[in-house]
Motif scaffolding. Structure first.
Motif, PDB file in Angstrom:
ATOM      1  N   MET A 189      13.064  77.275 -22.237  1.00  0.00           N
ATOM      2  CA  MET A 189      12.083  77.463 -23.027  1.00  0.00           C
ATOM      3  C   MET A 189      10.735  77.381 -22.631  1.00  0.00           C
ATOM      4  N   VAL A 190      11.125  76.354 -21.747  1.00  0.00           N
ATOM      5  CA  VAL A 190       9.319  76.601 -21.141  1.00  0.00           C
ATOM      6  C   VAL A 190       9.035  77.039 -20.914  1.00  0.00           C
ATOM      7  N   GLY A 191      10.016  78.155 -19.852  1.00  0.00           N
ATOM      8  CA  GLY A 191       9.769  78.721 -18.368  1.00  0.00           C
ATOM      9  C   GLY A 191       9.618  79.708 -19.489  1.00  0.00           C
ATOM     10  N   ALA A 192      10.040  80.232 -20.433  1.00  0.00           N
ATOM     11  CA  ALA A 192       9.866  82.222 -21.050  1.00  0.00           C
ATOM     12  C   ALA A 192       8.889  81.667 -21.826  1.00  0.00           C
ATOM     13  N   LEU A 193       8.311  80.330 -22.965  1.00  0.00           N
ATOM     14  CA  LEU A 193       6.887  80.600 -23.402  1.00  0.00           C
ATOM     15  C   LEU A 193       5.669  80.616 -22.296  1.00  0.00           C
ATOM     16  N   LEU A 194       5.544  80.609 -20.912  1.00  0.00           N
ATOM     17  CA  LEU A 194       4.120  80.463 -20.122  1.00  0.00           C
ATOM     18  C   LEU A 194       5.003  81.547 -19.684  1.00  0.00           C
ATOM     19  N   ALA A 195       5.695  82.748 -19.557  1.00  0.00           N
ATOM     20  CA  ALA A 195       5.696  83.992 -19.235  1.00  0.00           C
ATOM     21  C   ALA A 195       5.571  84.711 -19.695  1.00  0.00           C
ATOM     22  N   SER A 196       5.770  84.370 -21.529  1.00  0.00           N
ATOM     23  CA  SER A 196       5.414  84.903 -22.415  1.00  0.00           C
ATOM     24  C   SER A 196       3.568  84.782 -23.104  1.00  0.00           C
ATOM     25  N   LEU A 197       3.369  83.824 -22.414  1.00  0.00           N
ATOM     26  CA  LEU A 197       1.606  83.353 -22.708  1.00  0.00           C
ATOM     27  C   LEU A 197       0.613  83.720 -21.223  1.00  0.00           C
ATOM     28  N   LEU A 198       1.019  84.006 -19.992  1.00  0.00           N
ATOM     29  CA  LEU A 198       0.603  84.621 -19.718  1.00  0.00           C
ATOM     30  C   LEU A 198       0.644  86.041 -19.017  1.00  0.00           C
ATOM     31  N   PHE A 199       1.803  86.572 -19.585  1.00  0.00           N
ATOM     32  CA  PHE A 199       1.490  88.022 -19.477  1.00  0.00           C
ATOM     33  C   PHE A 199       0.743  88.392 -21.357  1.00  0.00           C
ATOM     34  N   LEU A 200       1.290  88.126 -22.096  1.00  0.00           N
ATOM     35  CA  LEU A 200       0.548  88.231 -23.010  1.00  0.00           C
ATOM     36  C   LEU A 200      -1.768  87.828 -22.707  1.00  0.00           C
ATOM     37  N   LYS A 201      -1.506  87.331 -22.076  1.00  0.00           N
ATOM     38  CA  LYS A 201      -3.211  86.805 -21.326  1.00  0.00           C
ATOM     39  C   LYS A 201      -3.424  88.038 -20.462  1.00  0.00           C
ATOM     40  N   THR A 202      -3.093  88.527 -19.742  1.00  0.00           N
ATOM     41  CA  THR A 202      -3.524  89.152 -18.526  1.00  0.00           C
ATOM     42  C   THR A 202      -2.778  90.499 -18.387  1.00  0.00           C
ATOM     43  N   ARG A 203      -1.517  90.606 -19.591  1.00  0.00           N
ATOM     44  CA  ARG A 203      -0.494  92.230 -18.951  1.00  0.00           C
ATOM     45  C   ARG A 203      -0.655  92.667 -17.784  1.00  0.00           C
ATOM     46  N   LYS A 204       0.067  91.663 -16.602  1.00  0.00           N
ATOM     47  CA  LYS A 204       0.535  91.888 -15.386  1.00  0.00           C
ATOM     48  C   LYS A 204       1.844  91.156 -15.202  1.00  0.00           C
ATOM     49  N   LEU A 205       2.542  92.151 -14.886  1.00  0.00           N
ATOM     50  CA  LEU A 205       4.089  91.419 -14.754  1.00  0.00           C
ATOM     51  C   LEU A 205       4.316  90.457 -13.681  1.00  0.00           C
ATOM     52  N   TYR A 206       3.704  90.188 -12.847  1.00  0.00           N
ATOM     53  CA  TYR A 206       3.747  89.175 -11.606  1.00  0.00           C
ATOM     54  C   TYR A 206       3.618  87.800 -12.337  1.00  0.00           C
ATOM     55  N   MET A 207       2.260  87.846 -13.118  1.00  0.00           N
ATOM     56  CA  MET A 207       1.881  86.331 -14.578  1.00  0.00           C
ATOM     57  C   MET A 207       3.400  86.311 -15.279  1.00  0.00           C
ATOM     58  N   ALA A 208       3.684  87.399 -15.201  1.00  0.00           N
ATOM     59  CA  ALA A 208       5.733  86.326 -16.300  1.00  0.00           C
ATOM     60  C   ALA A 208       6.681  86.173 -15.557  1.00  0.00           C
ATOM     61  N   PHE A 209       6.391  87.335 -13.597  1.00  0.00           N
ATOM     62  CA  PHE A 209       6.908  85.645 -13.497  1.00  0.00           C
ATOM     63  C   PHE A 209       7.147  84.874 -12.659  1.00  0.00           C
ATOM     64  N   ALA A 210       5.752  84.474 -12.877  1.00  0.00           N
ATOM     65  CA  ALA A 210       4.419  83.143 -11.412  1.00  0.00           C
ATOM     66  C   ALA A 210       4.848  82.019 -12.878  1.00  0.00           C
ATOM     67  N   GLY A 211       4.879  82.864 -14.276  1.00  0.00           N
ATOM     68  CA  GLY A 211       5.054  81.604 -15.763  1.00  0.00           C
ATOM     69  C   GLY A 211       6.906  81.199 -15.622  1.00  0.00           C
ATOM     70  N   GLU A 212       7.348  82.177 -15.773  1.00  0.00           N
ATOM     71  CA  GLU A 212       8.877  81.924 -15.516  1.00  0.00           C
ATOM     72  C   GLU A 212       9.656  80.548 -14.382  1.00  0.00           C
ATOM     73  N   VAL A 213       8.917  81.190 -12.983  1.00  0.00           N
ATOM     74  CA  VAL A 213       9.390  80.682 -12.214  1.00  0.00           C
ATOM     75  C   VAL A 213       8.420  79.079 -12.557  1.00  0.00           C
ATOM     76  N   PHE A 214       6.622  78.698 -12.195  1.00  0.00           N
ATOM     77  CA  PHE A 214       6.323  77.850 -12.712  1.00  0.00           C
ATOM     78  C   PHE A 214       7.100  76.729 -13.568  1.00  0.00           C
ATOM     79  N   GLY A 215       7.769  77.421 -15.190  1.00  0.00           N
ATOM     80  CA  GLY A 215       7.647  77.033 -16.062  1.00  0.00           C
ATOM     81  C   GLY A 215       8.899  76.414 -16.053  1.00  0.00           C
ATOM     82  N   THR A 216      10.113  77.308 -15.894  1.00  0.00           N
ATOM     83  CA  THR A 216      11.044  76.454 -15.907  1.00  0.00           C
ATOM     84  C   THR A 216      11.599  76.195 -14.418  1.00  0.00           C
ATOM     85  N   GLY A 217      10.947  76.547 -13.042  1.00  0.00           N
ATOM     86  CA  GLY A 217      11.787  75.773 -12.251  1.00  0.00           C
ATOM     87  C   GLY A 217      10.440  74.176 -12.088  1.00  0.00           C
TER      88      GLY A 217
END
Length: 169
Positions: free
Chosen positions: A79-107
């Protein structure tokens, strides 16, 4: 996208995540790694937004636990990973930020949140040297698959839009 469509897509992702958890996993030592969940976290984060991404992560974690294929650790981490991926993507509109959000948030954040439970259930050594690296590996593998699939989809979509706009001229 309207609410009904978003809920339908969320339900489809939950079904896919729950059903595939029995078939698509990477066995490593005493555990299994489920990159499909992280893939779905990135997909729902980019396509549906924070609320639906967290709903999808929670639902898949709950259903997998009820089926006996899940893990208590997946609840906070996913849940933390999904939320962070979503928020970072919304803020930047960059796919790599969704990837980074999932890795940092979940991992990372998810592993830290789940560590106390893992230490009690698995032992401190197993948690530090087994659980946390596997959590990070799983999130990287799934998020990378999600980022690749989404980037291919975005390229195809822009090619279709470009070709149709050329036809209209």
């Amino acid at each position: 996208m309207e609410k009904t469509r978003k809920l339908t897509l969320t339900a489809m992702m939950v079904a896919i995540g729950t059903m595939t958890s029995n078939f698509f996993f990477i066995p490593i030592g005493f555990t299994k790694v489920f990159p499909v969940q992280h893939f779905l976290n990135v997909l729902s984060a980019v396509l549906l937004g924070p609320y639906y991404a967290v709903l999808q992560a929670f639902s898949v974690s709950l259903l997998r636990n009820l089926m006996g294929t899940g893990s208590l650790f997946a609840f906070p981490g996913s849940m933390v990973g999904a939320l962070l991926a979503s928020l970072l993507f919304l803020k930047t509109r960059k796919l790599y930020m969704a990837f980074a959000g999932e890795v940092f948030g979940t991992g990372i954040l998810g592993a830290i949140l789940a560590y106390p439970i893992a230490a009690v259930l698995l032992g401190q050594k197993a948690s530090l040297f087994g659980f946390i690296p596997l959590f990070i590996f799983s999130s990287i593998a799934g998020a990378l698959i999600g980022a690749i699939v989404l980037s291919i989809f975005v390229k195809k979509q822009s090619a279709v839009l470009t070709n149709t706009s050329l036809l209209k001229k």
